[in-house]
Design a protein around this motif. Structure first.
Motif, PDB file in Angstrom:
ATOM      1  N   TYR A  46      -7.563   1.764  -1.925  1.00 41.59           N
ATOM      2  CA  TYR A  46      -7.742   0.512  -1.183  1.00 41.59           C
ATOM      3  C   TYR A  46      -8.735   0.654  -0.037  1.00 41.59           C
ATOM      4  N   ARG A  47      -8.652   1.721   0.706  1.00 42.57           N
ATOM      5  CA  ARG A  47      -9.477   1.849   1.910  1.00 42.57           C
ATOM      6  C   ARG A  47     -10.942   2.085   1.610  1.00 42.57           C
TER       7      ARG A  47
ATOM      8  N   THR B  20      -1.936   6.617   3.250  1.00 44.03           N
ATOM      9  CA  THR B  20      -1.287   5.345   3.525  1.00 44.03           C
ATOM     10  C   THR B  20      -1.510   4.916   4.968  1.00 44.03           C
TER      11      THR B  20
ATOM     12  N   ALA C 280      -4.996   3.629   5.113  1.00 38.05           N
ATOM     13  CA  ALA C 280      -5.076   2.311   4.486  1.00 38.05           C
ATOM     14  C   ALA C 280      -4.496   1.232   5.405  1.00 38.05           C
TER      15      ALA C 280
ATOM     16  N   LEU D 153       0.847  -1.188   0.000  1.00 38.58           N
ATOM     17  CA  LEU D 153       0.000   0.000   0.000  1.00 38.58           C
ATOM     18  C   LEU D 153       0.885   1.242   0.000  1.00 38.58           C
TER      19      LEU D 153
ATOM     20  N   ALA E 283      -3.006   3.530  -1.951  1.00 40.73           N
ATOM     21  CA  ALA E 283      -3.575   3.513  -0.608  1.00 40.73           C
ATOM     22  C   ALA E 283      -4.929   4.203  -0.536  1.00 40.73           C
TER      23      ALA E 283
ATOM     24  N   VAL F  83       3.636  -1.178   3.901  1.00 36.10           N
ATOM     25  CA  VAL F  83       3.302   0.222   3.626  1.00 36.10           C
ATOM     26  C   VAL F  83       4.610   0.973   3.382  1.00 36.10           C
TER      27      VAL F  83
END
Length: 605
Positions: free
Chosen positions: A326-327, A351, A354, A294, A323, A341
């Protein structure tokens, strides 16, 4: 991006606040300001120029005080004008500085307008100041605790009130904040670096913490309101000025620092051991069956490059995600995946969010690749590998990127060894190649005069294409990013095999096409792509390994790399792309170290 400094002492602290802002300038900002409690009233100075201008204002107006806060602002809500610069006042009673974004500020603003408050800025920050003023009943610490319970979003704040002239209150949620401890004085900052020279003893606040600073002590409550003790850490934050030396800009200096930075980042031993990544790594690495990387921006491209290493060397499935995307999507968590990360600062908001999202989904194994040992990211992961790039001032990352690649390669080789994919001979060869990297990079840097000649042509262009294949496609992406960041030339990167699926329509003699051409298994395919560009009259600029038999010709400009470097070739090939972007920006006269609209440390979503 956005810096906070606060102090309460028995001496005039304005010079400390200004110096703290000066140390945070490299992060990027549009405006700056300082406020103190003086004569029972908050007084402030603000500027939409640089900290040096703010310092001149402070001296001219004789601004002094023993309690105060200061800020560098990167504009989100509202333009970079004086009315939007922090500190923000409420009713000439409360002064507040804020990093982050308040997501429910519109609802709060309407509620506060209903109570008679007038808004003079366009910022989301002003709602916090008025909210605190509206709730105040004689205790600033309790008021801030009550106020933050109504805030949605990310924030780090520092607040002073005229009725409590020897108190600073801070709070954090999603943005970093650190307490500095002194004798008869205490400090608050978004980065320990800001307080170098004033203290080396720090407490790093955790999510949801609210702190009260007085001359005599510090009180901290967690998100549940319980009084807590945070560990005190001694941190020798380097606060000295970073000198340019013989270089024109910090970016150029940092490009040429890469051999040293990589040498400092390399592990000292001759073997790849899991313990390089922390005490938890040996057990965790035995349990993982895949990787999830991420990151954002340049760090995302380092992850994309490393995906090739993880899957070819360690034979471990690897997924790389932006990132910020992704979340916010439905994903399928795998508790046996290693979540990696990557961030230069370790404070990248997207990040960090995430990472928390992955942990909330049940991911047990987390590893940070980061350049800052005291960062939130390093503190929030179970394992870490620190790069040693040193302080990076230029907004466009260079040495942080290449040291990230080194760290990720070491991780790939380590996992490969543990999984029985890297034998002793391969391990010894990888170590030898890594040790030779600084010398190889020095040879690449010697190409600068040839690259300067190319930059004169590029400076007259408004668009550019970058091509790469396989392991070098992410390097082409990084090259395009560098060019657009600092020269403002629109640049895009594509896998070379995708040319005929659309981008070839853009190719004319006015379109420079930059190609990364290592002597690898895809070279012949890449040569065919080069011919496709030439057939359409495109102008090719190729960074080619010496033994590729790609030579200068009409419409084909070639700079020869000193040597082919196999699997570590991306670390060498990205450096001339950095130099091309840098010298093109110089030729166009842009602000290389502080490109428009960008900040070094992206601490807001």
């Amino acid at each position: 991006m956005c810096g906070i400094v606060g102090a309460v002492a028995q001496r005039n602290i304005v010079s400390i606040l200004i110096e703290g802002l000066r140390r945070l300038e490299y992060r990027g900002y549009d405006s700056c300001g300082v406020a103190v409690i003086a004569g029972g009233e908050p007084r402030r100075a603000r500027s939409v120029a640089r900290v040096a201008d703010l310092d001149a204002q402070v001296r001219d107006t004789h601004l002094e005080g023993m309690t105060g806060i200061a800020h560098t602002r990167w504009a989100t809500h509202g333009a970079p004008v004086t009315d939007n610069a922090h500190p923000i006042f409420s009713c000439d009673t409360v002064a507040l500085v804020h990093n982050g974004i308040i997501e429910n500020y519109e609802q709060l603003r309407e509620m506060l307008r209903g109570k008679g408050y007038t808004f003079v800025s366009q910022t989301d920050t002003e709602v916090i100041a008025h909210l605190i003023h509206s709730l105040y009943q004689g205790n600033l610490y309790d008021t801030v605790r009550a106020a933050v319970g109504q805030l949605h979003g990310a924030y780090a704040i520092a607040v002073v009130h005229k009725d409590e002239p020897h108190t600073v209150v801070g709070a954090r949620q999603g943005s970093p904040l650190v307490v500095g401890l002194g004798e008869g004085e205490n400090f608050l900052a978004s980065d320990a670096l800001a307080l170098a020279g004033s203290t080396d003893r720090f407490m790093f606040l955790e999510e949801g913490d609210v702190c009260e600073l007085t001359r005599d002590g510090v009180r901290i409550a967690d998100r549940e309101g319980r009084i807590v003790q945070r560990d005190v850490r001694t941190v020798q934050a380097y606060g000295g000025a970073v000198e340019l030396g013989p270089y024109r800009h910090f970016m150029q200096k940092e490009i040429f620092e890469q051999p040293r930075a990589i040498g400092d980042t390399l592990p000292q031993g001759d073997t790849f051991e899991a313990t390089l990544f922390g005490e938890a790594a040996p057990q965790a690495f035995r349990e993982i069956d895949s990787l999830l990387i991420l990151a954002c921006g340049t760090s995302f491209y380092s992850g994309l490059t490393a995906k090739y290493w993880f899957e070819s060397i360690a034979k471990i499935p690897t997924q790389v995600e932006i990132a910020s995307e992704y979340r916010y999507r439905e994903s399928v968590p795998n508790p046996n995946a290693l979540v990696v990360v990557i961030s230069q600062s370790g404070e990248t908001a997207d990040t960090l969010a995430a990472l928390k999202h992955a942990q909330d989904l049940g991911h047990r194994h987390t590893l940070a690749i980061c350049n800052v040992a005291t960062s939130a990211m390093v503190r929030q992961t179970g394992m870490a590998f620190l790069t040693h790039a040193g302080r990076e001032i230029g907004v466009a990352s260079t040495k942080a990127f290449t040291t990230q690649l080194v760290a990720l390669f070491v991780l790939a080789a380590t996992l490969g060894k543990l999984r029985g994919r890297v034998d002793e001979a391969a391990e010894a060869n990888y170590v030898k190649q890594l040790r030779h990297l600084p010398a190889a990079l020095n040879s690449v840097l010697a190409l600068e005069p040839q690259i300067i000649a190319w930059s004169e042509e590029f400076s007259r262009k408004e668009n550019a294409l970058f091509l790469g294949r396989g392991l070098h496609y992410p390097i082409a992406m990084e090259g395009a990013l560098k060019l657009k960041e600092i020269s403002y030339i629109h640049a895009e990167a594509y896998p070379a095999g995708e040319l005929k699926h659309g981008p070839l329509a853009l190719v004319t003699e006015a379109m420079p096409v930059v190609t990364v051409a290592p002597n690898d298994a895809l070279l012949e395919k890449l040569k065919s792509n080069i011919q496709e560009v030439r057939a359409r009259g495109g102008q090719l600029y190729v960074f080619a390994d010496a033994d590729t038999r790609i030579v200068n010709d009409e419409g084909l400009h070639v700079i020869r790399m000193p040597e082919h470097y196999g699997v570590l070739s991306p670390i060498l090939h990205v450096v001339p792309l950095q130099l091309l972007a840098y010298h093109t920006a110089c030729a166009r006269g842009t602000d290389v170290d502080k490109p428009r609209n960008l900040a070094k440390s992206v601490t807001v979503e």
